[in-house]
Enzyme design. Structure first.
Site, PDB file in Angstrom:
ATOM      1  N   HIS A  65      22.580  13.934 -48.126  1.00 21.62           N
ATOM      2  CA  HIS A  65      21.217  13.384 -48.117  1.00 21.62           C
ATOM      3  C   HIS A  65      20.174  14.479 -48.381  1.00 21.62           C
ATOM      4  O   HIS A  65      18.980  14.242 -48.227  1.00 21.62           O
ATOM      5  CB  HIS A  65      20.961  12.724 -46.757  1.00 21.62           C
ATOM      6  CG  HIS A  65      19.803  11.760 -46.742  1.00 21.62           C
ATOM      7  ND1 HIS A  65      19.471  10.949 -47.807  1.00 21.62           N
ATOM      8  CD2 HIS A  65      18.896  11.476 -45.756  1.00 21.62           C
ATOM      9  CE1 HIS A  65      18.427  10.214 -47.485  1.00 21.62           C
ATOM     10  NE2 HIS A  65      18.050  10.512 -46.252  1.00 21.62           N
ATOM     11  N   HIS A  74      14.394  16.403 -45.031  1.00 16.50           N
ATOM     12  CA  HIS A  74      13.902  15.067 -45.399  1.00 16.50           C
ATOM     13  C   HIS A  74      12.443  15.187 -45.820  1.00 16.50           C
ATOM     14  O   HIS A  74      11.520  14.901 -45.057  1.00 16.50           O
ATOM     15  CB  HIS A  74      14.040  14.111 -44.214  1.00 16.50           C
ATOM     16  CG  HIS A  74      14.170  12.674 -44.621  1.00 16.50           C
ATOM     17  ND1 HIS A  74      13.105  11.937 -45.096  1.00 16.50           N
ATOM     18  CD2 HIS A  74      15.250  11.846 -44.646  1.00 16.50           C
ATOM     19  CE1 HIS A  74      13.507  10.708 -45.358  1.00 16.50           C
ATOM     20  NE2 HIS A  74      14.819  10.626 -45.104  1.00 16.50           N
ATOM     21  N   HIS A 117      19.951   3.474 -40.492  1.00 21.77           N
ATOM     22  CA  HIS A 117      19.742   4.843 -40.015  1.00 21.77           C
ATOM     23  C   HIS A 117      20.388   5.037 -38.649  1.00 21.77           C
ATOM     24  O   HIS A 117      20.199   4.203 -37.751  1.00 21.77           O
ATOM     25  CB  HIS A 117      18.238   5.147 -39.921  1.00 21.77           C
ATOM     26  CG  HIS A 117      17.536   5.081 -41.249  1.00 21.77           C
ATOM     27  ND1 HIS A 117      17.149   3.881 -41.814  1.00 21.77           N
ATOM     28  CD2 HIS A 117      17.168   6.051 -42.121  1.00 21.77           C
ATOM     29  CE1 HIS A 117      16.568   4.118 -42.984  1.00 21.77           C
ATOM     30  NE2 HIS A 117      16.575   5.425 -43.190  1.00 21.77           N
ATOM     31  N   ASP A 132      21.726   6.848 -42.924  1.00 15.18           N
ATOM     32  CA  ASP A 132      21.007   8.051 -43.332  1.00 15.18           C
ATOM     33  C   ASP A 132      20.471   8.829 -42.137  1.00 15.18           C
ATOM     34  O   ASP A 132      20.279   8.280 -41.045  1.00 15.18           O
ATOM     35  CB  ASP A 132      19.799   7.677 -44.206  1.00 15.18           C
ATOM     36  CG  ASP A 132      20.176   7.324 -45.633  1.00 15.18           C
ATOM     37  OD1 ASP A 132      21.376   7.218 -45.923  1.00 15.18           O
ATOM     38  OD2 ASP A 132      19.257   7.127 -46.455  1.00 15.18           O
TER      39      ASP A 132
END
Length: 240
Positions: free
Chosen positions: A103, A107, A198, A52
């Site tokens: 994604h 964020h 990640h 991610d």
């Protein structure tokens, strides 16, 4: 006189339930028991490896190098804002045989309903992924793994399937090490599981991605010692 506050409260309550209700899927135990597909459950002889928060010009190329040395392909859940900034890196991920997935654009935590923004941002990100990969993406993972009504609806509108994870490395903290990441992943990892790591520290402790990078060789070796193949979600045979 009719009290207008009563129906108004009902509408607000329904909106709140629609918005935040899907967030219950974040709970690992409930997700594994009730939504195995959302948990990333697939072929019991396979482990899906996912990353991610990229693409990142510092971390991502190093993951590509190590994955190539290990003969492993993975799924990279990218942020639209990052892919817009580093489109060549997105194309490189795809060119090396990895899978690009969505994604979100940024964020952020979904404290308030933003269904129109959710739909716009997921569509924008999916468009950029399609440009980089030469094909429309299959998967969506919300930031922080927190689903909302708006995010779920936006994913469906974009033709994306939502997938979270069944094992993670807690590799976003300043205290993470290759050993701690390996131990945390293997603590809950089984055949058919989906691993979350990640390749970027854009929302993690500075340099935290190095712990995940260092854990990769031993993690892949352990999976293979168990007779498990490691690859992207597209090869995972996800449960419906």
């Amino acid at each position: 006189m009719v009290n207008a506050a009563v129906p108004a409260a009902g509408v607000l309550g329904a909106l709140a339930a629609w918005h935040i209700g899907p967030a219950a899927t974040w709970l690992p135990g409930a997700r594994a028991a009730l939504w195995p597909g959302l948990d990333g459950r697939g072929d019991p002889s396979h482990v899906a490896l996912t990353f991610d928060d990229g693409p990142d010009p510092v971390g991502t190329p190093q993951f590509l190098r190590v994955l190539d040395a290990l003969s492993v392909r993975a799924t990279f859940f990218v942020l639209g804002g990052r892919l817009e900034r580093y489109p060549a890196l997105g194309r490189l991920i795809a060119a090396e045989g990895h899978e690009l997935a969505v994604h979100g654009w940024r964020h952020d935590r979904p404290w308030w309903p933003h269904p129109l923004r959710d739909a716009r941002d997921l569509a924008r990100t999916a468009d950029l992924v399609a440009d980089a990969a030469g094909r429309w993406p299959l998967w969506y993972r919300p930031a922080y793994g927190i689903l909302t009504g708006g995010r779920w609806a936006a994913a469906r509108a974009a033709g994306l399937r939502t997938v979270l994870w069944s094992a993670w490395g807690r590799d976003w903290t300043a205290e993470a090490t290759p050993r701690s990441v390996h131990a945390e992943v293997t603590r809950t990892l089984h055949g058919g599981g989906t691993v979350l790591l990640h390749d970027s520290d854009v929302v993690s402790a500075p340099g935290a991605w190095q712990a995940a990078l260092g854990a990769l060789p031993e993690l892949v070796a352990e999976c293979r010692a168990r007779g498990l193949r490691v690859g992207p979600l597209r090869d995972h045979g996800l449960i419906e």
